[in-house]
Scaffold this motif. Structure first.
Motif, PDB file in Angstrom:
ATOM      1  N   ARG A   1       0.908  -1.156  -0.289  1.00 15.73           N
ATOM      2  CA  ARG A   1      -0.454  -0.046  -0.183  1.00 15.73           C
ATOM      3  C   ARG A   1       0.984   1.290  -0.506  1.00 15.73           C
ATOM      4  O   ARG A   1       2.273   0.967   0.529  1.00 15.73           O
ATOM      5  CB  ARG A   1      -1.102   0.154   0.927  1.00 15.73           C
ATOM      6  CG  ARG A   1      -1.931   1.098   1.692  1.00 15.73           C
ATOM      7  CD  ARG A   1      -2.900   0.517   2.345  1.00 15.73           C
ATOM      8  NE  ARG A   1      -3.675  -0.665   2.078  1.00 15.73           N
ATOM      9  CZ  ARG A   1      -4.594  -0.727   1.643  1.00 15.73           C
ATOM     10  NH1 ARG A   1      -5.310   0.230   1.563  1.00 15.73           N
ATOM     11  NH2 ARG A   1      -5.608  -1.694   1.858  1.00 15.73           N
TER      12      ARG A   1
ATOM     13  N   SER B   1      -1.738  -2.311  -3.904  1.00 17.39           N
ATOM     14  CA  SER B   1      -2.772  -0.964  -3.659  1.00 17.39           C
ATOM     15  C   SER B   1      -1.616   0.529  -3.606  1.00 17.39           C
ATOM     16  O   SER B   1      -2.577   1.079  -2.533  1.00 17.39           O
ATOM     17  CB  SER B   1      -2.862  -1.206  -1.497  1.00 17.39           C
ATOM     18  OG  SER B   1      -4.448  -2.700  -1.989  1.00 17.39           O
TER      19      SER B   1
ATOM     20  N   ASN C   1      -4.325   0.703  -7.442  1.00 15.91           N
ATOM     21  CA  ASN C   1      -5.548   1.690  -6.842  1.00 15.91           C
ATOM     22  C   ASN C   1      -5.583   3.219  -7.093  1.00 15.91           C
ATOM     23  O   ASN C   1      -5.541   4.127  -6.692  1.00 15.91           O
ATOM     24  CB  ASN C   1      -6.165   1.918  -5.095  1.00 15.91           C
ATOM     25  CG  ASN C   1      -7.569   2.342  -5.133  1.00 15.91           C
ATOM     26  OD1 ASN C   1      -8.182   2.316  -5.599  1.00 15.91           O
ATOM     27  ND2 ASN C   1      -7.580   2.173  -3.084  1.00 15.91           N
TER      28      ASN C   1
ATOM     29  N   ARG D   1      -7.872   3.393 -10.572  1.00  9.39           N
ATOM     30  CA  ARG D   1      -9.493   3.685 -10.274  1.00  9.39           C
ATOM     31  C   ARG D   1      -8.738   6.136 -11.444  1.00  9.39           C
ATOM     32  O   ARG D   1      -9.152   6.327 -11.609  1.00  9.39           O
ATOM     33  CB  ARG D   1      -9.924   4.304  -9.224  1.00  9.39           C
ATOM     34  CG  ARG D   1     -10.589   3.582  -8.598  1.00  9.39           C
ATOM     35  CD  ARG D   1     -10.788   3.855  -7.014  1.00  9.39           C
ATOM     36  NE  ARG D   1      -9.800   4.252  -6.235  1.00  9.39           N
ATOM     37  CZ  ARG D   1     -10.121   4.934  -5.016  1.00  9.39           C
ATOM     38  NH1 ARG D   1     -11.087   6.128  -5.466  1.00  9.39           N
ATOM     39  NH2 ARG D   1      -9.058   5.823  -4.968  1.00  9.39           N
TER      40      ARG D   1
HETATM   41  C1  LIG Z   1      -8.515   2.465  -3.174  1.00 14.56           C
HETATM   42  O1  LIG Z   1      -9.376   3.878  -2.249  1.00 14.56           O
HETATM   43  C2  LIG Z   1     -10.171   3.885  -1.530  1.00 14.56           C
HETATM   44  C3  LIG Z   1     -10.979   5.445  -1.466  1.00 14.56           C
HETATM   45  O2  LIG Z   1      -9.206   5.683  -1.074  1.00 14.56           O
HETATM   46  C4  LIG Z   1     -10.208   2.766  -0.864  1.00 14.56           C
HETATM   47  O3  LIG Z   1     -11.533   2.862   0.081  1.00 14.56           O
HETATM   48  C5  LIG Z   1     -10.348   1.026  -0.891  1.00 14.56           C
HETATM   49  O4  LIG Z   1     -10.697   1.216   0.219  1.00 14.56           O
HETATM   50  C6  LIG Z   1      -9.165   1.662  -1.855  1.00 14.56           C
HETATM   51  N1  LIG Z   1      -9.296   0.147  -2.251  1.00 14.56           N
HETATM   52  C7  LIG Z   1      -7.804  -0.827  -2.497  1.00 14.56           C
HETATM   53  C8  LIG Z   1      -7.437  -2.815  -2.934  1.00 14.56           C
HETATM   54  O5  LIG Z   1      -6.370   0.136  -1.516  1.00 14.56           O
END
Ligand SMILES: *[C@@H]1O[C@H](CO)[C@@H](O)[C@H](O)[C@H]1NC(C)=O
Ligand SMILES: *[C@@H]1O[C@H](CO)[C@@H](O)[C@H](O)[C@H]1NC(C)=O
Ligand SMILES: *[C@@H]1O[C@H](CO)[C@@H](O)[C@H](O)[C@H]1NC(C)=O
Ligand SMILES: *[C@@H]1O[C@H](CO)[C@@H](O)[C@H](O)[C@H]1NC(C)=O
Ligand SMILES: *[C@@H]1O[C@H](CO)[C@@H](O)[C@H](O)[C@H]1NC(C)=O
Ligand SMILES: *[C@@H]1O[C@H](CO)[C@@H](O)[C@H](O)[C@H]1NC(C)=O
Ligand SMILES: *[C@@H]1O[C@H](CO)[C@@H](O)[C@H](O)[C@H]1NC(C)=O
Ligand SMILES: *[C@@H]1O[C@H](CO)[C@@H](O)[C@H](O)[C@H]1NC(C)=O
Ligand SMILES: *[C@@H]1O[C@H](CO)[C@@H](O)[C@H](O)[C@H]1NC(C)=O
Ligand SMILES: *[C@@H]1O[C@H](CO)[C@@H](O)[C@H](O)[C@H]1NC(C)=O
Ligand SMILES: *[C@@H]1O[C@H](CO)[C@@H](O)[C@H](O)[C@H]1NC(C)=O
Ligand SMILES: *[C@@H]1O[C@H](CO)[C@@H](O)[C@H](O)[C@H]1NC(C)=O
Length: 495
Positions: free
Chosen positions: A83, A105, A129, A153
């Motif tokens: 992340r 992520s 993301n 996204r």
């Molecule tokens: C991606 O970003 C969104 C909004 O910031 C968050 O809610 C979501 O958990 C994230 N998804 C991942 C897979 O990190």
């Protein structure tokens, strides 16, 4: 003149050396440490344990270096559960050819600085993301062959610069849901080696450019689930190398032409558009087809018997159109077929009595909402791989074969509601064919309403019926007697 050329060449060489001298392995190390510093979560402690100061960076996990210059050429850290954001310093790894950080992520923007990686050939950022727009600077990556940005996204207009990176072979921008733009007219002249392009599940608009047949190496064109409009350009049907053509769920109009040269086509989906006209008999020439889906358009007329030539066909989907007439009997003879989906047309005629033997691989038969008539062939029960049988809302008559369910061990859903089916009169007042379903252990939906069975529910059906049953719909079909108490034991029943 010669001397002057040599001097210029020498100066260029000097410039080149001074540029590459400006960075060295120390630069690479600093860049990787900056990359690491932007990773906020490393669930398996991969980087904290492995990317340590004491070890040479070329021995760090995920890193490969060139033998000669000992510079980082490859960074592969896919599926590590990282992340964080992508450090802009990644643009300083000037020898990088291969960058794969897919399926983590990473959030935030794709750094513009990636456009400085002039040696980059493979860029995998899919399944993260990442947000924002695709940077224009990716157009500077003149050696890029693979660009995977799917399942992020990302949003906004896709910069046209991407569509002129002439080395590109694979482009995947699918499932960002909010990317938009249209395909430039020169796409095939500018991307002469393109093999794969997927833009599905986005908001692309406009018409398809002409000249798509100039993409002579294109094997997969996937544009489903966008907002493309207009007629399908004629030369789209001349793409001789295309194996998969997915353009369903758009707003394309016009006809399917009679002249087609899709010589390698395996899967063709035109589903849910606004196509009109009839099905051209020449579809039967596309003998490489494994799947054809033209469902949910406005096609009328007969199903051409030539479709019976498609001897490798596994899926035939023509539902929700305005097709009429009989289904050419040859189609029921294509033994490779797994799914025949013709529901919601005005097709008529009888089903061939040997259907269950000539279609040994059949898993789904969807003929509901048509005008089929005649008896249900008892051979259906010999199509032992059948999972879904939908014959509802037709004009079928006669007795339901008493052993219908006996061999259908995989069956999950049976619908023959709204026909004129009857019960075998020799069966002493019980709706006896129901017994044949008792041992179908995956059966969830059994829908027999609006027929003329006139009998009682058999005891052994009620007590032996598989508990998988979720829906039993049997209104208005002449069931007599009391509401059986055994139904209280069908614990998964919801309807
Ligand atoms: C991606 O970003 C969104 C909004 O910031 C968050 O809610 C979501 O958990 C994230 N998804 C991942 C897979 O990190
Ligand atoms: C890399 O270059 C810097 C100066 O640009 C220099 O200080 C450093 O010693 C060099 N490192 C190596 C390993 O050559
Ligand atoms: C990467 O290059 C940029 C621009 O040349 C510079 O500002 C930055 O400090 C460099 N990053 C590292 C980690 O060396
Ligand atoms: C880091 O990982 C690489 C590749 O798995 C391994 O060869 C190396 O020994 C590891 N280094 C450390 C310090 O754990
Ligand atoms: C993505 O990464 C997770 C681990 O983080 C792994 O379990 C999963 O199989 C990966 N998915 C793909 C499609 O590579
Ligand atoms: C497509 O192929 C047909 C048959 O080879 C040919 O007549 C037609 O001109 C071609 N169309 C285009 C636009 O290339
Ligand atoms: C598709 O076309 C139909 C009529 O041709 C129109 O009503 C509809 O709004 C269009 N949809 C999109 C997404 O453009
Ligand atoms: C394609 O099919 C049509 C109609 O079925 C036929 O007349 C034509 O000769 C076929 N063309 C080729 C090239 O096989
Ligand atoms: C169906 O196939 C069988 C066996 O291959 C053959 O005997 C029969 O003539 C075929 N029927 C049709 C209508 O093509
Ligand atoms: C359905 O078929 C019957 C004959 O079997 C015919 O009389 C009727 O008009 C057909 N209905 C439709 C909607 O095609
Ligand atoms: C076809 O199915 C029927 C009824 O289930 C069964 O009696 C018959 O033996 C089957 N035929 C073959 C060849 O399996
Ligand atoms: C319901 O199931 C229970 C336990 O299997 C059994 O004892 C009982 O007789 C069943 N009731 C009916 C009405 O079949």
């Amino acid at each position: 003149m010669v001397a002057r050329t040599m001097i210029i060449a020498f100066l260029i060489l000097l410039m080149y050396l001074s540029v590459t001298n400006a960075s060295n392995i120390t630069t690479d190390e600093a860049s990787l440490l900056a990359f690491k510093a932007h990773i906020t979560s490393d669930p398996n402690g991969m980087l904290s344990k492995n990317w340590t100061k004491g070890t040479h960076i070329c021995n760090w996990i995920g890193i490969s270096c060139s033998k000669k210059h000992q510079r980082v050429t490859s960074l592969v850290l896919k599926s590590f559960g990282f992340r964080g954001s992508i450090a802009t310093d990644i643009g300083n790894l000037s020898f990088l050819k291969f960058l794969d950080i897919g399926n983590n992520s990473f959030h935030g923007l794709i750094p513009d600085e990636i456009g400085r990686l002039r040696r980059l050939k493979y860029l995998y950022l899919q399944m993260n993301n990442l947000t924002g727009q695709i940077p224009q600077s990716l157009g500077f990556l003149t050696r890029l062959q693979v660009l995977y940005l799917s399942k992020n996204r990302l949003f906004g207009n896709v910069p046209l610069s991407i569509f002129s990176v002439s080395s590109l072979k694979d482009i995947d921008l699918s499932r960002n849901y909010e990317l938009t733009g249209s395909l430039p007219n020169e796409i095939c002249s500018n991307l002469p080696v393109l093999e794969y392009i997927s833009l599905q599940h986005n908001q692309f608009v406009g018409e398809l450019p002409s000249g798509l047949n100039k993409c002579t190496k294109l094997e997969v064109l996937s544009l489903s689930y966008n907002k493309f409009t207009g007629n399908l350009p004629r030369d789209m049907w001349n793409m001789s190398k295309v194996q998969e053509l997915f353009i369903g769920w758009n707003n394309f109009t016009g006809h399917i032409p009679n002249e087609m040269n899709l010589l390698s086509i395996r899967k063709l989906s035109l589903r849910r558009n606004e196509l009109v006209g009839t099905l051209p008999p020449s579809l039967g020439n596309l003998t490489t087809l494994v799947m054809i889906d033209i469902g949910e358009n406005k096609i009328h007329g007969y199903i051409p018997p030539q479709l019976g030539h498609l001897s490798s066909l596994e899926g035939l989907y023509l539902g929700s159109n305005a097709l009429s007439g009989e289904v050419p009997v040859r189609i029921f003879n294509i033994s490779s077929l797994k799914v025949i989906a013709l529901a919601a047309n005005t097709l008529s005629g009888k089903l061939p009595s040997n259907l269950g033997y000539s279609l040994p691989n059949l898993e789904g038969l969807y003929l509901g909402i048509n005008n089929f008539s005649g008896k249900l062939p008892s051979s259906i029960s010999n199509a032992t791989k059948l999972k879904f049988l939908d014959l509802g809302r037709n004009m079928f008559r006669g007795n339901v074969p008493i052993d219908l369910g006996l061999n259908l061990q995989q069956i999950q859903s049976i619908n023959f509601q709204r026909n004129m089916l009857t019960n075998d009169p020799s069966s002493t007042g019980e709706i006896s064919f129901l017994n044949s379903f008792s041992h179908c252990k995956y059966l969830k939906f059994l829908m027999i309403g609006d027929n003329q069975f006139n009998g009682i529910l058999p005891k052994s059906f009620l007590t032996n019926m598989s508990l998988s049953l979720e829906r039993f719909i049997a209104f208005y079909c002449g069931i007599r007697g009391e509401i059986p108490v055994e139904i209280g034991n069908w614990t998964n029943l919801s309807w």
